[in-house]
Design an enzyme around this catalytic site. Structure first.
Site, PDB file in Angstrom:
ATOM      1  N   GLU A   1     -32.722 -30.944  10.449  1.00 34.80           N
ATOM      2  CA  GLU A   1     -33.996 -31.097   9.764  1.00 34.80           C
ATOM      3  C   GLU A   1     -34.176 -32.494   9.161  1.00 34.80           C
ATOM      4  OE1 GLU A   1     -36.556 -29.093   9.375  1.00 34.80           O
ATOM      5  OE2 GLU A   1     -35.865 -27.077   9.887  1.00 34.80           O
TER       6      GLU A   1
ATOM      7  N   HIS B   1     -36.729 -32.173  12.012  1.00 38.42           N
ATOM      8  CA  HIS B   1     -37.862 -31.482  11.400  1.00 38.42           C
ATOM      9  C   HIS B   1     -39.129 -31.777  12.200  1.00 38.42           C
ATOM     10  CE1 HIS B   1     -39.865 -29.596   7.947  1.00 38.42           C
ATOM     11  NE2 HIS B   1     -40.769 -30.566   7.978  1.00 38.42           N
TER      12      HIS B   1
ATOM     13  N   SER C   1     -43.210 -26.143   8.085  1.00 36.11           N
ATOM     14  CA  SER C   1     -42.959 -26.951   6.902  1.00 36.11           C
ATOM     15  C   SER C   1     -43.812 -26.458   5.728  1.00 36.11           C
ATOM     16  CB  SER C   1     -43.182 -28.432   7.217  1.00 36.11           C
ATOM     17  OG  SER C   1     -42.650 -29.264   6.210  1.00 36.11           O
TER      18      SER C   1
END
Length: 482
Positions: A307, A395, A193
């Site tokens: 995600e 995610h 990320s």
């Protein structure tokens, strides 16, 4: 390096660094050294400044506990705070796990955490490097400044202090990691990320040239700020805190006061992040991949298949309209029908989830892979399709697999508790790929290029297929310049 007599499972190990000696502990065949300063505490005259060299010390410094986290608010309601008032600013520390500190030439893997540029700390249990180090690599995890401390814009002060912290940590690794058994000429940076975006930006930055050889970027998000945008956030924060929007005005505030003012900036959930400064950051991650420095770095990058489920774990807002969302990103009118054809029977909420997964991470990661491959870089792409029982292929779901720990609070939120059958097998496969790449430059699946576009699907069993999002990629067209 020398070891004292403390029993085979808890033996003390001493390593000499450029600043002084550190004492770690060996457990189950891995020596850990925690809370080593790689830069001076950013306090007093160093507040909001680029990282300064760490001070030296006499004698042997105990390295058996994590250092302080960077100042930040709790990551979510009900979650214990990572940083507490009174913890101070001595947060520029790193941790080392080595399977053989008396050895030499081991591959080195340096981790940068995610957290939307707002939260993150190496003391979070999901980032324990012991399991990964048992695969024969030296693992380093780095604390860097987040929020305004790391990414707030101030006139006359260099931007992107969090990225500059990462550079300072990599310089420390180059100068010291041989003492822990690592090869300073074979460093792989890896992160997820915000950490993945950091890696992509540093890959393109001349200031990082020679500091790492390989990179693994897990879920590269979109999002940069111009100096004007970042300046407006600073102005709103300073007004809320009742001080001038200057270095002198804000540097006089304790970190608690800066954090208290964050939510009135009007910038949504992530008011801070990399600023286009024309120096360290000149554009989005994919824009700098054509440079010679980026081409020289071997790159693995990828995304999780769903995600948005991790970025908005409560699900899409009520009454979402995928067409309105598509238009906000400048997509043509046929975007939503194309998504609908790929997901027959899907409702608006599901189509919105797919669209936002592309907008926020899947396309930025794809653009980065394409740009790196187009420039002649050695590139590999993956799609993490394994679905957890709670949030699917969300995610962050790949992080427990990367570190081999399915039982942390973070893992339980994504995987359930205990983790499902198959977690251990897939985690071992992922870790083998990552450590093989760090050691040899080969993660074990075909390279991504603009003709074949081969992509690894991470599931049980893994599969190597043509790029799975071709129709969606066509919708998005040419990557934006910022």
């Amino acid at each position: 390096m020398q070891a004292s007599h403390g029993g085979p499972e808890r033996a003390a190990v001493i390593v000499k660094t450029a600043q002084g000696s550190v004492r770690g502990l060996t457990r189950e065949g891995v020596a850990s050294f925690l809370g080593i300063p790689y830069a001076a505490a950013p306090e007093g005259p160093l507040r909001f400044r680029p990282p300064a060299p760490p001070p030296a010390w006499d004698g042997v410094r105990d390295a058996v506990a994590y250092g302080a986290a960077p100042p930040q608010l709790p990551p979510a309601p009900g979650v214990p705070p990572i940083w507490r008032s009174g913890d101070g600013l001595a947060c520029l520390n790193l941790n080392v796990w080595s399977p053989d500190p008396a050895g030499a030439g081991l591959p080195v893997m340096v981790w940068f955490y995610g957290g939307a540029w707002q939260v993150g700390a190496t003391a979070m249990p999901q980032y324990d490097g012991a399991v990964l180090a048992r695969s024969g690599v030296v693992v380093v995890t780095v604390d860097y400044r987040v929020g305004f401390e790391g990414f707030g814009h101030l006139p006359g002060v260099p931007d992107n202090r969090g990225l500059r912290d990462q550079l300072a940590a990599l310089e420390w690794v180059r100068g010291n990691i041989a003492g822990f058994g690592g090869d300073p000429g074979n460093v792989t940076v890896f992160g997820q990320s915000a950490g993945a975006a950091s890696i992509a930006l540093l890959t393109a930055a001349p200031a990082a040239a020679g500091l790492f050889r390989r990179a693994i970027a897990q879920s590269i998000p979109a999002g940069l700020r111009t100096r004007a945008e970042a300046g407006r956030v600073t102005g709103a924060l300073a007004a809320a805190a009742g001080v001038p929007a200057t270095y002198e005005g804000l540097a006089g505030l304790p970190p608690e006061a800066v954090l208290a003012a964050r939510d009135v900036t009007g910038a949504g959930g992530s008011p801070f992040g990399p600023v286009v400064d024309g120096d360290l950051v000149t554009g989005p991650p994919w824009a700098g991949m054509a440079g010679a420095g980026a081409r020289a770095v071997e790159l693995v990058c990828g995304f999780t298949h769903e995600e948005y489920r991790g970025l908005a774990p409560g699900g899409p807002p009520a009454g979402v309209d995928p067409a309105t969302a598509a238009a906000s990103f400048g997509l043509d009118a046929d975007a939503v029908p194309t998504y609908g054809l790929a997901h027959p029977g899907a409702g608006d909420a599901e189509l919105f989830t797919v669209l936002m997964s592309d907008a926020l991470v899947r396309m930025p990661t794809t653009w980065t892979a394409e740009a790196h491959a187009r420039a002649g870089g050695r590139t590999w792409l993956y799609d993490f399709t394994w679905k957890g029982p709670a949030l699917g292929a969300a995610h962050g779901v790949d992080v427990p697999f990367t570190f081999g720990d399915g039982r942390s609070r973070f893992a339980a939120r994504l995987l359930g508790s205990p983790p499902p059958a198959g977690f251990a097998e897939l985690s071992e496969r992922v870790r083998r790929a990552w450590t093989s790449f760090a050691a040899t430059g080969d993660p074990g699946w075909p390279r991504f290029d603009l003709d074949q576009r081969r992509t690894r699907l991470w599931d049980l069993p893994p599969a190597d297929v043509p790029y799975p999002l071709t129709d969606f990629r066509r919708i998005w067209g040419r990557p934006p310049r910022r």
